[in-house]
Design a protein around this motif. Structure first.
Motif, PDB file in Angstrom:
ATOM      1  N   LEU A  23       0.947  -1.243  -0.260  1.00  0.00           N
ATOM      2  CA  LEU A  23       0.011   0.080   0.085  1.00  0.00           C
ATOM      3  C   LEU A  23       0.950   1.233   0.020  1.00  0.00           C
ATOM      4  CD1 LEU A  23      -3.092   0.671   0.017  1.00  0.00           C
ATOM      5  CD2 LEU A  23      -2.707   1.170   2.477  1.00  0.00           C
ATOM      6  N   GLU A  24       0.600   2.089  -0.932  1.00  0.00           N
ATOM      7  CA  GLU A  24       1.818   3.256  -1.078  1.00  0.00           C
ATOM      8  C   GLU A  24       0.887   4.558  -1.786  1.00  0.00           C
ATOM      9  OE1 GLU A  24       5.449   4.037  -4.141  1.00  0.00           O
ATOM     10  OE2 GLU A  24       5.189   2.153  -3.350  1.00  0.00           O
ATOM     11  N   TYR A  25       1.493   5.535  -1.259  1.00  0.00           N
ATOM     12  CA  TYR A  25       0.810   6.820  -1.571  1.00  0.00           C
ATOM     13  C   TYR A  25       1.960   7.697  -2.012  1.00  0.00           C
ATOM     14  CZ  TYR A  25      -1.674  11.176  -1.757  1.00  0.00           C
ATOM     15  OH  TYR A  25      -2.262  12.340  -2.146  1.00  0.00           O
ATOM     16  N   ARG A  26       1.923   8.394  -3.404  1.00  0.00           N
ATOM     17  CA  ARG A  26       2.735   9.046  -3.870  1.00  0.00           C
ATOM     18  C   ARG A  26       2.064  10.511  -4.223  1.00  0.00           C
ATOM     19  NH1 ARG A  26       4.865   5.099  -8.739  1.00  0.00           N
ATOM     20  NH2 ARG A  26       5.211   3.367  -7.448  1.00  0.00           N
ATOM     21  N   HIS A  27       3.152  11.538  -3.810  1.00  0.00           N
ATOM     22  CA  HIS A  27       2.420  12.938  -4.061  1.00  0.00           C
ATOM     23  C   HIS A  27       3.772  13.882  -4.384  1.00  0.00           C
ATOM     24  CE1 HIS A  27       0.254  16.673  -3.267  1.00  0.00           C
ATOM     25  NE2 HIS A  27      -0.696  15.968  -3.202  1.00  0.00           N
ATOM     26  N   ARG A  28       3.140  15.013  -4.994  1.00  0.00           N
ATOM     27  CA  ARG A  28       4.396  16.203  -5.348  1.00  0.00           C
ATOM     28  C   ARG A  28       4.829  16.467  -4.046  1.00  0.00           C
ATOM     29  NH1 ARG A  28       2.019  19.062  -8.690  1.00  0.00           N
ATOM     30  NH2 ARG A  28       2.981  18.536 -10.716  1.00  0.00           N
ATOM     31  N   LEU A  29       5.997  16.555  -3.574  1.00  0.00           N
ATOM     32  CA  LEU A  29       6.852  17.102  -2.306  1.00  0.00           C
ATOM     33  C   LEU A  29       7.220  18.651  -2.562  1.00  0.00           C
ATOM     34  CD1 LEU A  29       7.215  16.750   0.566  1.00  0.00           C
ATOM     35  CD2 LEU A  29       9.301  15.921  -0.200  1.00  0.00           C
ATOM     36  N   LEU A  30       7.698  18.988  -3.963  1.00  0.00           N
ATOM     37  CA  LEU A  30       8.499  20.092  -4.144  1.00  0.00           C
ATOM     38  C   LEU A  30       8.403  20.437  -5.613  1.00  0.00           C
ATOM     39  CD1 LEU A  30      10.223  22.347  -2.953  1.00  0.00           C
ATOM     40  CD2 LEU A  30      12.193  21.094  -3.499  1.00  0.00           C
ATOM     41  N   VAL A  31       7.975  21.685  -5.857  1.00  0.00           N
ATOM     42  CA  VAL A  31       8.154  22.214  -7.549  1.00  0.00           C
ATOM     43  C   VAL A  31       9.740  22.613  -7.502  1.00  0.00           C
ATOM     44  CG1 VAL A  31       7.243  23.724  -9.268  1.00  0.00           C
ATOM     45  CG2 VAL A  31       5.712  22.634  -7.582  1.00  0.00           C
ATOM     46  N   MET A  32      10.406  21.855  -8.395  1.00  0.00           N
ATOM     47  CA  MET A  32      11.736  22.407  -8.644  1.00  0.00           C
ATOM     48  C   MET A  32      11.785  23.213  -9.945  1.00  0.00           C
ATOM     49  SD  MET A  32      13.793  19.056  -7.330  1.00  0.00           S
ATOM     50  CE  MET A  32      13.252  17.943  -8.754  1.00  0.00           C
ATOM     51  N   ARG A  33      11.767  22.717 -10.858  1.00  0.00           N
ATOM     52  CA  ARG A  33      11.809  23.354 -12.221  1.00  0.00           C
ATOM     53  C   ARG A  33      12.888  24.253 -12.282  1.00  0.00           C
ATOM     54  NH1 ARG A  33       5.982  22.785 -13.839  1.00  0.00           N
ATOM     55  NH2 ARG A  33       5.345  21.277 -12.638  1.00  0.00           N
ATOM     56  N   PHE A  34      14.179  23.889 -12.569  1.00  0.00           N
ATOM     57  CA  PHE A  34      15.448  24.432 -12.903  1.00  0.00           C
ATOM     58  C   PHE A  34      16.426  23.378 -13.366  1.00  0.00           C
ATOM     59  CE2 PHE A  34      16.293  22.299  -8.586  1.00  0.00           C
ATOM     60  CZ  PHE A  34      17.248  21.953  -8.944  1.00  0.00           C
ATOM     61  N   GLY A  35      17.199  24.017 -14.172  1.00  0.00           N
ATOM     62  CA  GLY A  35      18.173  23.219 -14.866  1.00  0.00           C
ATOM     63  C   GLY A  35      19.151  23.887 -15.696  1.00  0.00           C
ATOM     64  N   ILE A  36      19.809  23.028 -16.742  1.00  0.00           N
ATOM     65  CA  ILE A  36      20.962  23.891 -17.511  1.00  0.00           C
ATOM     66  C   ILE A  36      20.618  23.608 -18.760  1.00  0.00           C
ATOM     67  CG2 ILE A  36      22.796  24.045 -15.488  1.00  0.00           C
ATOM     68  CD1 ILE A  36      24.079  21.516 -16.854  1.00  0.00           C
ATOM     69  N   TRP A  37      21.212  24.417 -19.803  1.00  0.00           N
ATOM     70  CA  TRP A  37      20.799  24.200 -21.159  1.00  0.00           C
ATOM     71  C   TRP A  37      21.533  23.066 -21.667  1.00  0.00           C
ATOM     72  CZ3 TRP A  37      17.796  24.375 -25.093  1.00  0.00           C
ATOM     73  CH2 TRP A  37      18.285  24.489 -26.453  1.00  0.00           C
ATOM     74  N   ASN A  38      22.748  23.310 -21.824  1.00  0.00           N
ATOM     75  CA  ASN A  38      23.777  22.244 -22.464  1.00  0.00           C
ATOM     76  C   ASN A  38      25.027  22.000 -21.834  1.00  0.00           C
ATOM     77  OD1 ASN A  38      24.468  20.651 -24.739  1.00  0.00           O
ATOM     78  ND2 ASN A  38      25.190  22.417 -25.716  1.00  0.00           N
ATOM     79  N   PRO A  39      25.323  20.672 -21.177  1.00  0.00           N
ATOM     80  CA  PRO A  39      24.216  19.581 -21.349  1.00  0.00           C
ATOM     81  C   PRO A  39      23.165  19.578 -20.866  1.00  0.00           C
ATOM     82  CG  PRO A  39      26.090  19.210 -19.936  1.00  0.00           C
ATOM     83  CD  PRO A  39      26.454  20.479 -20.402  1.00  0.00           C
ATOM     84  N   ASN A  40      21.921  19.348 -21.467  1.00  0.00           N
ATOM     85  CA  ASN A  40      20.690  19.484 -21.119  1.00  0.00           C
ATOM     86  C   ASN A  40      20.278  18.590 -19.795  1.00  0.00           C
ATOM     87  OD1 ASN A  40      17.397  19.081 -21.411  1.00  0.00           O
ATOM     88  ND2 ASN A  40      18.089  21.377 -21.749  1.00  0.00           N
ATOM     89  N   ILE A  41      20.068  19.280 -18.723  1.00  0.00           N
ATOM     90  CA  ILE A  41      19.499  18.549 -17.509  1.00  0.00           C
ATOM     91  C   ILE A  41      18.211  19.561 -16.744  1.00  0.00           C
ATOM     92  CG2 ILE A  41      19.932  17.337 -15.405  1.00  0.00           C
ATOM     93  CD1 ILE A  41      22.842  17.175 -16.155  1.00  0.00           C
ATOM     94  N   PHE A  42      17.370  18.900 -16.673  1.00  0.00           N
ATOM     95  CA  PHE A  42      16.358  19.875 -16.127  1.00  0.00           C
ATOM     96  C   PHE A  42      15.566  18.992 -14.884  1.00  0.00           C
ATOM     97  CE2 PHE A  42      11.536  20.760 -15.934  1.00  0.00           C
ATOM     98  CZ  PHE A  42      11.904  22.118 -15.596  1.00  0.00           C
ATOM     99  N   PHE A  43      15.422  19.656 -13.814  1.00  0.00           N
ATOM    100  CA  PHE A  43      14.855  18.888 -12.688  1.00  0.00           C
ATOM    101  C   PHE A  43      13.419  19.627 -12.459  1.00  0.00           C
ATOM    102  CE2 PHE A  43      19.349  18.713 -11.844  1.00  0.00           C
ATOM    103  CZ  PHE A  43      19.614  17.593 -11.354  1.00  0.00           C
ATOM    104  N   GLU A  44      12.451  18.586 -12.717  1.00  0.00           N
ATOM    105  CA  GLU A  44      11.026  19.065 -12.706  1.00  0.00           C
ATOM    106  C   GLU A  44      10.649  19.285 -11.549  1.00  0.00           C
ATOM    107  OE1 GLU A  44       6.386  17.964 -14.528  1.00  0.00           O
ATOM    108  OE2 GLU A  44       8.386  16.681 -14.779  1.00  0.00           O
ATOM    109  N   ASP A  45       9.886  18.294 -10.621  1.00  0.00           N
ATOM    110  CA  ASP A  45       9.442  17.978  -9.501  1.00  0.00           C
ATOM    111  C   ASP A  45      10.173  16.968  -8.686  1.00  0.00           C
ATOM    112  OD1 ASP A  45       7.728  20.320 -10.308  1.00  0.00           O
ATOM    113  OD2 ASP A  45       6.211  18.946 -10.827  1.00  0.00           O
TER     114      ASP A  45
END
Length: 932
Positions: free
Chosen positions: A816-838
Motif C-alpha cells: 500500500l503506497e501513496y505518492r504525492h508531489r513534495l516540491l516544485v523544482m523547475r530548474f536546470g541547465i541548457w547544455n548539457p541539457n538537464i532539467f529537474f521538474e518536481d
C-alpha cells in the motif's frame, strides 16, 4: 532445424502473397494494402514532387525511401523511421476543425519525408560510426524535439496557401496570446515534457514558428549547414557550436531574438482575456460547443500530473449555465468524445472505439471507429445508435440522423440516414467531397463544412429529401465550426485575414447570402448564441476556455484570395508534377530489410574478481532489426568469453503477421558453473509463445483481455518442459484503474520427466487521491503440486528484505503506497541539457506472508525527483528509499524508473505501469521461484 526455419519464415511468405502490394517510383518504394493503390500513388507522387525542394533545404539525399500506407480507421497520424529509411502514412484526413489540411496525403507525406531528410545527415567521424554500428547512429536525431518537428512543420506549410499547421492559426494565436500576457514559453517548456498546455503539441506549436522565424531571419541555406555541422559532431554538447557556425548565434540567443520578434507582433494582438468575459477557467482543451438555448454543452479534456512519470487524462462532457457560471459534469466516458448535438433534452455524441481487421501493422490490425450514442438528460439512460467511420452528424426533423461516413479506400464521404432508434442505414449519397461538419435547420435543410481534394473547408447546403447540393462559399481559407441560430442563419469561424493566428466568427444569412463578422478577440472558434451574447472558444496561456461578448455585427469583407504571409513562397499546383510512373516489385522485398540490422554493436566487456584478476573477457555483438512493415522484429546478443573459452547467445524474434495475434520465440544458452568454478556445460532456454487480445475497447470498465500460451524448455539437455498459460485484464474508470494477471506454469509427465505446477498472480489498483496516487499491489505464488517438502526462496520480495525463505507452497506480498508531489523544482541547465521538474515523496507499507504466518513487513519513505535529459527525450525518476522492517532493521534501497519500456535495478513493472498494462513479461514479472 529445417522444419523450424520453415515455420519461422512461413508467416512472411503468407504475408507477402495475401495482404500487401509493392510498387517502386524513381526515388521511393511503396507498400500499400490491396485496394489502396490510388491513395498510395497519390501520396508518393506528391512526395516525389516535393523531394528535391526538401533535400535542398536539408542538404541531404536519403536515397530510396520506403513509404507504407496504413489504414488505422479514423486515427489521424503518420510517422517516420529514419533508421529503417521508411515513412508510414495513415489514410484518414483530419477533422472539420482542422484549418491546415487541403490534401492530407500530401501534407503527411512531405512532413514525414522531411523527417527522413533532416534527421539522416551524418558526416565525419559519426559517419564512420554509422558504417561500423549501423544506421541508428544519427546525430541530428539528438537535437531538441522542437527542432526535429520545427523543420517538418515549416516545410509542410510551404506547399500551398493555407496548408500546413503554420497556416492553421493556432500556433501563432497561442504564442501571441502567451506573449501578450507575459508568459512566452521558456526553453524547458518547449519540449512538451512538462504537464502544461499544449503538452505533446508543444514541439510542433513552438518548433514550427521558431523554424519559420529562423529561415526568414537567417536564410534557408543555413538550415543545410546546420545539419552538416551537427551531423559531424558528437551529439548533445555541440549543438550550440553547430548553431553558432550555421546561424551565427547559440540557441539561447536565437530563442531570445525570436521572443523579441513576437513581442513586437503581440502589440496589436487582442487576447480573449482582455476583450471578452471568461465563463470557464480550467484551460486545457475544450471542443464541441452546442446549446439548448439555456445551457452550453461541451467536451473538456484536462491533464494532471499525479506522480513522477505519470500523467492522467480526464475527458468530461460538461453543461455550463452561462448566467451563473455553474458547471455540471454530464458524462465521463473515459474515451475521446467528438461531435456533440442536443435535441429535446437528449444529448447526442460520438465516442472512440476500436475494431479488428484493419489493414495496418502500426496498431496491430486494430482501427479506430466512432460510436454515435444518445444520453437522456432526464433519465440518465444511454444508447448506442451506430458504429462506423463517422465524421459528422446531426438529427433531422423526423428524428432520424444524417451521418457523414468516410469512404475507404479513397477520399470523400457517404451520407447515411439512420432511423431514430438506430438500425440499418439508408445511403443517400456518396462522392468525392469530404463532409466535415453537419448542422440541420428545423425545415430539414442541412448545412455542411465540406471540401474537395486539394481544397479547404467551404460552406454547402444540402437537402436530404431531393439529395441536392449547393456550394455557398469557395475560398482558399476555411469556414468551419458551424452552428445555426434561431432564425436559421449559419454561424461559423473563418480565417480570411490571413494565416497568422487571426480567426474570427461570422454569420451567413442563408437567404440573402450576406456575411457579417462579430466583434470578437483575434482568435475565436466554435460560436453559439445565448440571447444577445456571443459565446465562443478563446485562448489563454492555460489553454482553451469559454468566453462571451455582447453581439455586435459588422459587414464582413470576405476576400476570395487570402493575403499571403511575408517571407513565404507559394506556387500554385493542384496536382503533382511527378510523371515517372510506378513499377511492380516483388512482395517479398520489404522483408529483405531483415538482412540489414538497424544496430550491430560489437563490444568487449572484461570482468575482474576482488583481487582485480581478470575472470572474464566477453567479446560479442548485439544485433537488432525489423522488416519495413514492422511485422517481424528480432534482437540477438552473441558473445564469446576468451578467458573461459565459452559462448553465450540470447535472442528474441516476434511476428505480427496475423495481428492482433502475436507470435514470439526466445532462445538463449549460457555456460553453467558449479560452486568450485568447474564448467558443467550449457544451460538452454527455448520459449515459443503467442498472445492474443480477446477483448479490446476503450472507455469505462473492462478495456483489455489478453490471453497467451507458451512452451518453455530449459536445462542442459532441454529436460525441463513447461506449458505456460497467461491471461491479463485491465480496467479503467475516470479516477482509478485496475490490472489483473495470472500465469500458470505446468510441467507434466506427458512431455517432461517431472510433474510440477505453479500459479502466479498479481493485481494492482491505482487511485487518484488528494492530488496524488494511492497504489494497492498484491502478488501471490502457489506451488500447486507440492509433491515433497521443499524450501522456497523468494528474492527481494518486498522492500527491506534481500530474500525470504519459507517451506509453505503458498506465498504472497502486499503493498500500500501513496505518492504525492513534495516540491516544485523547475530548474536546470541548457547544455548539457538537464532539467529537474518536481520532487515526489512515496510513503509505503509492504508485507510478505504465507498461508500460516506473516514472514516480513516494512514501512518506509522514498524520494523521487523527475529528471529530464536531452530536451525531454529521456525522463528518469531515480528512487532513494529507506525502510524499517519488523526486525527493526533499517535498509536503504535505490532504483531508477524511466519513461522508456525499461527500468534499472527494479525486478518488475511498477504498480502504476502494471495497472495500465498488466500483461506479464516472462523475463520481468513471471519468473520461476527458486526451489531447493
Amino acid at each position: 532445424m529445417r522444419r523450424l526455419m520453415f515455420f519461422l519464415f512461413l508467416p512472411m511468405v503468407l504475408s507477402a502473397f495475401t495482404r500487401w502490394q509493392v510498387l517502386e517510383s524513381e526515388n521511393f518504394r511503396l507498400i500499400y494494402p490491396q485496394g489502396y493503390e490510388e491513395t498510395a500513388c497519390h501520396a508518393v507522387a506528391w512526395i516525389e514532387t516535393e523531394r528535391e525542394n526538401i533535400n535542398n533545404l536539408t542538404g541531404w539525399n536519403p536515397g530510396k525511401v520506403w513509404v507504407v500506407i496504413e489504414d488505422v480507421g479514423m486515427w489521424v497520424n503518420g510517422f517516420a523511421n529514419p533508421v529503417g529509411n521508411e515513412v508510414h502514412l495513415f489514410t484518414t484526413p483530419p477533422f472539420g476543425y482542422d484549418l491546415s489540411t487541403r490534401d492530407w496525403m500530401r501534407t503527411v507525406g512531405v512532413h514525414e519525408y522531411t523527417h527522413i531528410s533532416s534527421i539522416q545527415p551524418v558526416y565525419g567521424f559519426p559517419r564512420f560510426l554509422k558504417f561500423l554500428l549501423g544506421p541508428w547512429v544519427l546525430p541530428n536525431a539528438l537535437v531538441p524535439g522542437w527542432m526535429i518537428e520545427g523543420v517538418t512543420v515549416y516545410y509542410e506549410s510551404q506547399v500551398e496557401p493555407y496548408e500546413g499547421r503554420l497556416e492553421g492559426g493556432f500556433f501563432d494565436a497561442n504564442l501571441l496570446t502567451r506573449t501578450s500576457q507575459g508568459m512566452f514559453p521558456k526553453r524547458w517548456e518547449m519540449d512538451g515534457s512538462i504537464t502544461q498546455f499544449p503538452l505533446g503539441n508543444s514541439i510542433y506549436a513552438y518548433g514550427g514558428p521558431f523554424f519559420e522565424w529562423l529561415v526568414d531571419e537567417k536564410g534557408a541555406e543555413t538550415v543545410a549547414e546546420f545539419y552538416r555541422v551537427n551531423g559531424a559532431s558528437i551529439p548533445f554538447f555541440f549543438i550550440d557550436g553547430a548553431a553558432h557556425k550555421s546561424f551565427g548565434d547559440r540557441f539561447p540567443t536565437l530563442l531570445a531574438d525570436w521572443k523579441a520578434d513576437y513581442a513586437k507582433r503581440a502589440v496589436s494582438w487582442v487576447p480573449a482575456d482582455s476583450a471578452a468575459r471568461r465563463l470557464t477557467d480550467k484551460g486545457w482543451y475544450v471542443s464541441g460547443l452546442t446549446t439548448d438555448r439555456e445551457r452550453i454543452f461541451y467536451t473538456r479534456t484536462t491533464i494532471a500530473k499525479r506522480a513522477a512519470l505519470n500523467t492522467s487524462w480526464y475527458i468530461d462532457v460538461v453543461a455550463l449555465d452561462p448566467s451563473t457560471g455553474e458547471e455540471e459534469v454530464i458524462l465521463r466516458p473515459n474515451t475521446s468524445v467528438h461531435s456533440l448535438r442536443i435535441h429535446d433534452g437528449i444529448l447526442y455524441y460520438t465516442t472512440s472505439t476500436f475494431s479488428r481487421g484493419f489493414a495496418n501493422t502500426a496498431n496491430n490490425a486494430f482501427g479506430e471507429l466512432f460510436e454515435l450514442r444518445s444520453y437522456d438528460l432526464a433519465t440518465g439512460r444511454s444508447k448506442k445508435l451506430y458504429t462506423g467511420r463517422i465524421r459528422a452528424f446531426d438529427r433531422l426533423p423526423d428524428g432520424s440522423f444524417l451521418l457523414s461516413i468516410d469512404r475507404t479506400p479513397g477520399f470523400g464521404s457517404a451520407l447515411l440516414r439512420i432511423p431514430p432508434r438506430g438500425g440499418e442505414p439508408e445511403k443517400l449519397w456518396e462522392g468525392d467531397t469530404l463532409v466535415g461538419e453537419i448542422v440541420i435547420r428545423e425545415d430539414g435543410s442541412a448545412f455542411f463544412s465540406a471540401r474537395e481534394q486539394g481544397e479547404n473547408w467551404d460552406l454547402w447546403r444540402y437537402s436530404a429529401d431531393n439529395k441536392s447540393w449547393e456550394q455557398l462559399t469557395r475560398t482558399d481559407y476555411s469556414e468551419f465550426s458551424l452552428w445555426l441560430d434561431q432564425k436559421g442563419n449559419l454561424l461559423y469561424a473563418a480565417n480570411p485575414k490571413g494565416p497568422k493566428g487571426l480567426v474570427g466568427v461570422y454569420v451567413l444569412d442563408t437567404e440573402t447570402m450576406t456575411h457579417q463578422v462579430f466583434d470578437a478577440p483575434s482568435y475565436a472558434l466554435n460560436p453559439v448564441l445565448i440571447g444577445e451574447e456571443l459565446v465562443f472558444l478563446g485562448l489563454n496561456p492555460e489553454g482553451y476556455d469559454i468566453y462571451s461578448v455582447p453581439v455586435q455585427l459588422w459587414l464582413a469583407d470576405m476576400p476570395s484570395r487570402p493575403p499571403l504571409s511575408q517571407g513565404l513562397t507559394f506556387w500554385d499546383k493542384k496536382t503533382p508534377t511527378y510523371s515517372g510512373g510506378f513499377k511492380t516489385r516483388s512482395r517479398l522485398r520489404p522483408y529483405l530489410s531483415l538482412l540489414r540490422p538497424w544496430a550491430r554493436i560489437p563490444y568487449v566487456w572484461p570482468s575482474f574478481n576482488d583481487a582485480w584478476n581478470l575472470t572474464n573477457l566477453d567479446m560479442g555483438i548485439f544485433l537488432l532489426g525489423a522488416d519495413v512493415l514492422g511485422e517481424n522484429f528480432y534482437q540477438a546478443n552473441v558473445s564469446y568469453d576468451a578467458v573461459t573459452n565459452t559462448n553465450s547467445v540470447d535472442a528474441n524474434w516476434s511476428n505480427q503477421r496475423f495481428a492482433p495475434l502475436s507470435l514470439n520465440l526466445d532462445y538463449s544458452h549460457n555456460p553453467m558453473w558449479d560452486t568450485a568454478g568447474q564448467f558443467l556445460g550449457y544451460g538452454y532456454r527455448i520459449y515459443p509463445s503467442f498472445n492474443y487480445p480477446i477483448y479490446y475497447r476503450p472507455g469505462r470498465g473492462l478495456n483489455v483481455i489478453r490471453w497467451g500460451e507458451g512452451f518453455l524448455v530449459t536445462g542442459d539437455s532441454l529436460q525441463n518442459r513447461f506449458l505456460v498459460s497467461n491471461i491479463s485484464l485491465s480496467f479503467s474508470w475516470p479516477f482509478w484503474g485496475l490490472g489483473l494477471a495470472a500465469s500458470h506454469q505446468w510441467e507434466s509427465p506427458i512431455f517432461s520427466p517431472d510433474e510440477r505446477s505453479w500459479l502466479l498472480t498479481r493485481a494492482a489498483a491505482v487511485f487518484d487521491l488528494a492530488g496524488g496516487l494511492l497504489l494497492a499491489d498484491v502478488s501471490t505464488f502457489a506451488d500447486l503440486s507440492a509433491q515433497l517438502p521443499a524450501s522456497y526462496t523468494h528474492p527481494a520480495p518486498i522492500r527491506g528484505y534481500a530474500e525470504i525463505e519459507t517451506t509453505d507452497p503458498v506465498f504472497a506480498t502486499t503493498t500500500l503506497e501513496y505518492r504525492h508531489r513534495l516540491l516544485v523544482m523547475r530548474f536546470g541547465i541548457w547544455n548539457p541539457n538537464i532539467f529537474f521538474e518536481d520532487l515526489y515523496a512515496h510513503v509505503f507499507v509492504d508485507a510478505a506472508l504465507d498461508s500460516r504466518e506473516l514472514l516480513g513487513a516494512s514501512v518506509g519513505l522514498e524520494l523521487s525527483p523527475e529528471i529530464h535529459l536531452f530536451w525531454g527525450f529521456l525522463r528518469l525518476a531515480p528512487i532513494f528509499g529507506v525502510s524499517v522492517n519488523i526486525d527493526r532493521k533499517i535498509k536503504s534501497h535505490f532504483g531508477v524508473w524511466t519513461a522508456l519500456p525499461i527500468s534499472l535495478m527494479n525486478p518488475r513493472k511498477d504498480a502504476v505501469e502494471f495497472a495500465a498494462d498488466p500483461w506479464p513479461d516472462s523475463r520481468k514479472d513471471v519468473e520461476l521461484v527458486e526451489t531447493r
